[in-house]
Design an enzyme around this catalytic site. Structure first.
Site, mmCIF file in Angstrom:
data_model
loop_
_atom_site.group_PDB
_atom_site.id
_atom_site.type_symbol
_atom_site.label_atom_id
_atom_site.label_comp_id
_atom_site.label_asym_id
_atom_site.label_seq_id
_atom_site.Cartn_x
_atom_site.Cartn_y
_atom_site.Cartn_z
ATOM 1 N N ASN A 132 35.919 80.716 20.123
ATOM 2 C CA ASN A 132 36.034 81.221 21.504
ATOM 3 C C ASN A 132 37.467 81.311 22.030
ATOM 4 O O ASN A 132 37.797 82.227 22.788
ATOM 5 C CB ASN A 132 35.101 80.480 22.463
ATOM 6 C CG ASN A 132 35.369 79.016 22.556
ATOM 7 O OD1 ASN A 132 36.027 78.444 21.692
ATOM 8 N ND2 ASN A 132 34.851 78.382 23.600
ATOM 9 N N ALA A 157 36.236 79.099 12.574
ATOM 10 C CA ALA A 157 34.935 79.768 12.595
ATOM 11 C C ALA A 157 34.990 80.995 11.679
ATOM 12 O O ALA A 157 36.022 81.679 11.595
ATOM 13 C CB ALA A 157 34.592 80.186 14.018
ATOM 14 N N SER A 158 33.870 81.293 11.044
ATOM 15 C CA SER A 158 33.843 82.342 10.013
ATOM 16 C C SER A 158 34.107 83.740 10.566
ATOM 17 O O SER A 158 34.434 84.645 9.801
ATOM 18 C CB SER A 158 32.485 82.344 9.312
ATOM 19 O OG SER A 158 32.332 81.137 8.621
ATOM 20 N N GLY A 207 33.015 72.472 18.842
ATOM 21 C CA GLY A 207 31.918 73.372 18.529
ATOM 22 C C GLY A 207 30.619 72.908 19.139
ATOM 23 O O GLY A 207 30.601 72.168 20.132
ATOM 24 N N SER A 208 29.539 73.326 18.517
ATOM 25 C CA SER A 208 28.213 73.070 19.073
ATOM 26 C C SER A 208 27.744 71.640 18.767
ATOM 27 O O SER A 208 28.279 70.969 17.883
ATOM 28 C CB SER A 208 27.223 74.057 18.464
ATOM 29 O OG SER A 208 27.167 73.835 17.070
ATOM 30 N N GLU A 229 34.555 67.597 20.295
ATOM 31 C CA GLU A 229 34.608 68.329 21.574
ATOM 32 C C GLU A 229 33.453 69.310 21.518
ATOM 33 O O GLU A 229 33.548 70.342 20.851
ATOM 34 C CB GLU A 229 35.929 69.101 21.690
ATOM 35 C CG GLU A 229 37.175 68.248 21.737
ATOM 36 C CD GLU A 229 37.359 67.525 23.042
ATOM 37 O OE1 GLU A 229 36.547 67.726 23.974
ATOM 38 O OE2 GLU A 229 38.308 66.738 23.138
ATOM 39 N N LEU A 230 32.368 68.992 22.199
ATOM 40 C CA LEU A 230 31.150 69.783 22.015
ATOM 41 C C LEU A 230 30.844 70.638 23.250
ATOM 42 O O LEU A 230 31.705 70.924 24.053
ATOM 43 C CB LEU A 230 30.001 68.849 21.635
ATOM 44 C CG LEU A 230 30.320 67.937 20.434
ATOM 45 C CD1 LEU A 230 29.171 66.992 20.147
ATOM 46 C CD2 LEU A 230 30.682 68.738 19.199
ATOM 47 N N CYS A 263 33.545 76.294 26.990
ATOM 48 C CA CYS A 263 32.765 75.053 27.077
ATOM 49 C C CYS A 263 32.788 74.513 28.501
ATOM 50 O O CYS A 263 31.826 73.919 28.956
ATOM 51 C CB CYS A 263 33.308 74.031 26.094
ATOM 52 S SG CYS A 263 35.089 73.825 26.209
ATOM 53 N N GLU A 360 22.812 75.016 27.151
ATOM 54 C CA GLU A 360 24.099 75.631 27.470
ATOM 55 C C GLU A 360 23.934 77.153 27.381
ATOM 56 O O GLU A 360 23.443 77.662 26.378
ATOM 57 C CB GLU A 360 25.145 75.161 26.456
ATOM 58 C CG GLU A 360 26.502 75.783 26.678
ATOM 59 C CD GLU A 360 27.559 75.252 25.694
ATOM 60 O OE1 GLU A 360 27.220 74.942 24.553
ATOM 61 O OE2 GLU A 360 28.730 75.178 26.115
HETATM 62 P P1 NAP Z 1 29.531 76.163 16.049
HETATM 63 O O1 NAP Z 1 28.500 77.034 15.497
HETATM 64 O O2 NAP Z 1 29.310 74.710 16.081
HETATM 65 O O3 NAP Z 1 30.874 76.492 15.224
HETATM 66 C C1 NAP Z 1 32.053 75.762 15.427
HETATM 67 C C2 NAP Z 1 32.684 75.465 14.075
HETATM 68 O O4 NAP Z 1 31.849 74.540 13.376
HETATM 69 C C3 NAP Z 1 32.806 76.683 13.174
HETATM 70 O O5 NAP Z 1 33.983 76.567 12.430
HETATM 71 C C4 NAP Z 1 31.577 76.588 12.308
HETATM 72 O O6 NAP Z 1 31.736 77.254 11.080
HETATM 73 C C5 NAP Z 1 31.480 75.092 12.109
HETATM 74 N N1 NAP Z 1 30.136 74.602 11.810
HETATM 75 C C6 NAP Z 1 28.964 75.036 12.315
HETATM 76 N N2 NAP Z 1 27.949 74.287 11.833
HETATM 77 C C7 NAP Z 1 28.493 73.361 11.011
HETATM 78 C C8 NAP Z 1 27.949 72.309 10.208
HETATM 79 N N3 NAP Z 1 26.646 72.049 10.182
HETATM 80 N N4 NAP Z 1 28.801 71.552 9.490
HETATM 81 C C9 NAP Z 1 30.118 71.793 9.518
HETATM 82 N N5 NAP Z 1 30.700 72.773 10.255
HETATM 83 C C10 NAP Z 1 29.888 73.548 10.997
HETATM 84 O O7 NAP Z 1 29.910 76.540 17.519
HETATM 85 P P2 NAP Z 1 30.100 77.986 18.129
HETATM 86 O O8 NAP Z 1 28.798 78.507 18.555
HETATM 87 O O9 NAP Z 1 30.908 78.821 17.216
HETATM 88 O O10 NAP Z 1 31.017 77.615 19.372
HETATM 89 C C11 NAP Z 1 30.506 77.446 20.630
HETATM 90 C C12 NAP Z 1 30.249 75.985 20.947
HETATM 91 O O11 NAP Z 1 31.465 75.273 20.946
HETATM 92 C C13 NAP Z 1 29.664 75.838 22.322
HETATM 93 O O12 NAP Z 1 28.659 74.863 22.333
HETATM 94 C C14 NAP Z 1 30.854 75.381 23.143
HETATM 95 O O13 NAP Z 1 30.531 74.716 24.308
HETATM 96 C C15 NAP Z 1 31.576 74.540 22.166
HETATM 97 N N6 NAP Z 1 32.969 74.387 22.562
HETATM 98 C C16 NAP Z 1 33.387 73.175 22.998
HETATM 99 C C17 NAP Z 1 34.702 73.006 23.457
HETATM 100 C C18 NAP Z 1 35.197 71.683 23.929
HETATM 101 O O14 NAP Z 1 36.404 71.519 24.024
HETATM 102 N N7 NAP Z 1 34.368 70.718 24.214
HETATM 103 C C19 NAP Z 1 35.556 74.098 23.446
HETATM 104 C C20 NAP Z 1 35.064 75.337 23.028
HETATM 105 C C21 NAP Z 1 33.771 75.452 22.575
HETATM 106 P P3 NAP Z 1 31.075 78.716 10.841
HETATM 107 O O15 NAP Z 1 31.681 79.638 11.818
HETATM 108 O O16 NAP Z 1 31.432 79.013 9.431
HETATM 109 O O17 NAP Z 1 29.604 78.525 11.054
#
Ligand code: NAP
Length: 456
Positions: A132, A157-158, A207-208, A229-230, A263, A360
């Site tokens: 993001n 992220a991919s 991430g998530s 940081e989720l 987020c 979310e």
């Molecule tokens: P995501 O699917 O969790 O992806 C984030 C990263 O984690 C990517 O590099 C992804 O790789 C990797 N990933 C996903 N599943 C994984 C697993 N099981 N094991 C290891 N790595 C894994 O999150 P997103 O949908 O791209 O991003 C949005 C989320 O991030 C939202 O929930 C948002 O609130 C949160 N976020 C939090 C903050 C904060 O500072 N708290 C800031 C920004 C965003 P791939 O792309 O290869 O799947």
């Protein structure tokens, strides 16, 4: 060999195709990060800090190229992409100036001849990052962590492989020695193996929650430090004495920033009943004023969502909320045009039990929840598994301060403004929004061995 494709979400076109790193290449990179750490960690902090203004200059010199790359890969409005690069340069200069003092030895008076706390680097840290804010999310971890003397491996992220490689290039151009920061082009399925590698000492994820659980489980099994940081479902509380124009302006900016994919975006607008209609009208007016369209267009404030599947998931959350009884005030329909677009949307009458309250919503959808008084509003605000940011709008600053300090169960709390990250201030959440902090003095100490030294 597997490939990674960058797809422009505004058009659906493939921008570029990249070869993924093989397991063998990853093992080599991890090993070279370990070797690079041995050298980097023994340089002086002054030498490491000297790199940061150079990195800021590289970012500024390439601002347009980096901004266009981010916009092409994940659809954010070009103006916001440029601002993101500028913010990264600000963080570089901030840590160059303040980082060394944050990591200076801390003398503690005891009965010993001398006792102090030293902040020593941990080693190789794996950073798993989201799409993001392709530059900011990575650099807000990397700038302080590298300054502290760590080496870093990035698994981005991919859908943003070009940004991932551009970051490695920028750090190299700024003069970072080989191997200290490397990008791994790998799918999420290969992350576990990297965490388990002996040379890796810690992992950070933005991430998530699902990714957080997986990464924390692996880190826990290896007894390695992790920072998470989720997600968030931030409350944005508007009290009856608030300046409604100011609240609506801030609410619209917060909900639509990054096309709603932040987020810390305001996600649940909790508004006192007596002013709810007025606030909603003002919010709708401001949301409508922001143009949706080609994110490369300078006048666009609402770009494409990062991927078509994420847009479809958001629409499904909206539809399920409507089925549960929410009212659609604005937007709510997928535009009949190519690209992963979704309009600014308002749902009123949102309640617990609806996806718009419980989950979310990662896109430009504002959920309005009505409350009869402050006490009820605060109860609703905290009634979420998340605890990242929270904002309150009130004409009485003291009242706001009390609410932010004593009542919000969240990590980053703002009064009469929307929640933002800032290199000077710690950032992170509680509950299912994660643990650990980035930025400020706490962020730079996160990946250090807080070492006690006693000289008798
Ligand atoms: P995501 O699917 O969790 O992806 C984030 C990263 O984690 C990517 O590099 C992804 O790789 C990797 N990933 C996903 N599943 C994984 C697993 N099981 N094991 C290891 N790595 C894994 O999150 P997103 O949908 O791209 O991003 C949005 C989320 O991030 C939202 O929930 C948002 O609130 C949160 N976020 C939090 C903050 C904060 O500072 N708290 C800031 C920004 C965003 P791939 O792309 O290869 O799947």
């Amino acid at each position: 060999m597997s490939v990674m494709q960058a797809i422009n979400p505004a058009t659906g076109d493939v921008i570029a195709t990249y070869q993924q790193h093989t397991a063998g290449e990853v093992a080599q990179k991890v090993a070279s990060a370990g070797k690079a750490f041995a050298g980097w960690s023994t340089t002086s902090i002054e030498d490491r800090a000297a790199l940061l203004p150079r990195l800021a200059s590289v970012l500024e010199a390439n601002k347009e190229r980096y901004a266009r790359l981010m916009t092409a890969e994940m659809g954010k409005p070009i103006k916001e992409a440029r601002a993101e690069v500028e913010k990264c340069a600000w963080a570089c200069r901030y840590y160059a100036e303040h980082g060394p003092a944050y990591l200076a030895d801390d003398i503690v008076k005891t009965e010993a001849h001398k006792a102090f706390v030293a902040f020593r680097p941990l080693g190789v840290v794996l950073a798993v990052m989201p799409w993001n804010f392709p530059f900011w999310q990575v650099l807000r971890f990397a700038i302080p962590s590298l300054l502290a003397g760590n080496a870093a491996l990035l698994k981005h992220a991919s859908n943003v492989p070009g940004s991932a490689l551009a970051l490695e290039e920028a750090l190299r151009e700024a003069g970072l020695p080989d191997g200290v920061f490397q990008t791994l082009l790998i799918p999420s399925g290969m992350v576990e193996g990297v965490i388990r590698h002996d040379a890796v000492r810690a992992v950070t994820l933005t991430g998530s929650n699902a990714a957080g659980r997986a990464i924390a489980a692996t880190a826990g099994a290896c007894l390695k430090k992790s920072v998470l940081e989720l997600g968030g479902s931030d409350p944005f509380v508007v009290l009856e004495d608030a300046d409604l124009d100011k609240a609506a302006e801030a609410g619209a900016a917060s909900r639509l920033f990054n096309t709603g994919q932040a987020c810390i975006a305001a996600k649940r607008f909790i508004v006192i009943d007596s002013i709810a209609k007025k606030f909603e009208d003002k919010l709708a007016e401001r949301l409508l004023a922001r143009k949706m369209g080609d994110p490369m267009d300078e006048s666009v404030a609402l770009g494409a969502l990062a991927r078509a599947d994420l847009r479809d998931e958001l629409h499904d959350q909206v539809e399920r909320s409507l089925k549960e009884g929410a009212r659609n005030i604005l937007g709510g329909a997928i535009p009949n045009e190519p690209g992963a677009f979704y309009p600014a949307t308002i749902l009123d009458g949102v309640e617990k039990g609806m996806p718009a309250f419980d989950e979310e919503l990662f896109g430009p959808v504002a959920s309005i929840i009505r409350a009869s008084n402050e006490e009820q509003a605060l109860k609703i605000a905290n009634d979420t598994p998340y605890g990242l940011g929270a904002a309150v709008f009130t004409g009485d600053r003291k009242r706001g301060e009390r609410i932010a300090r004593d009542h919000f169960d969240a990590g980053v709390c703002f009064v009469n403004d929307f929640v933002k990250s800032d290199p000077r201030l710690p950032f992170g959440g509680v509950k299912e929004s994660g643990y650990g902090r980035e930025l400020g003095i706490f962020g730079i100490r996160e990946f250090t061995n807080i070492k006690t030294v006693v000289v008798a």
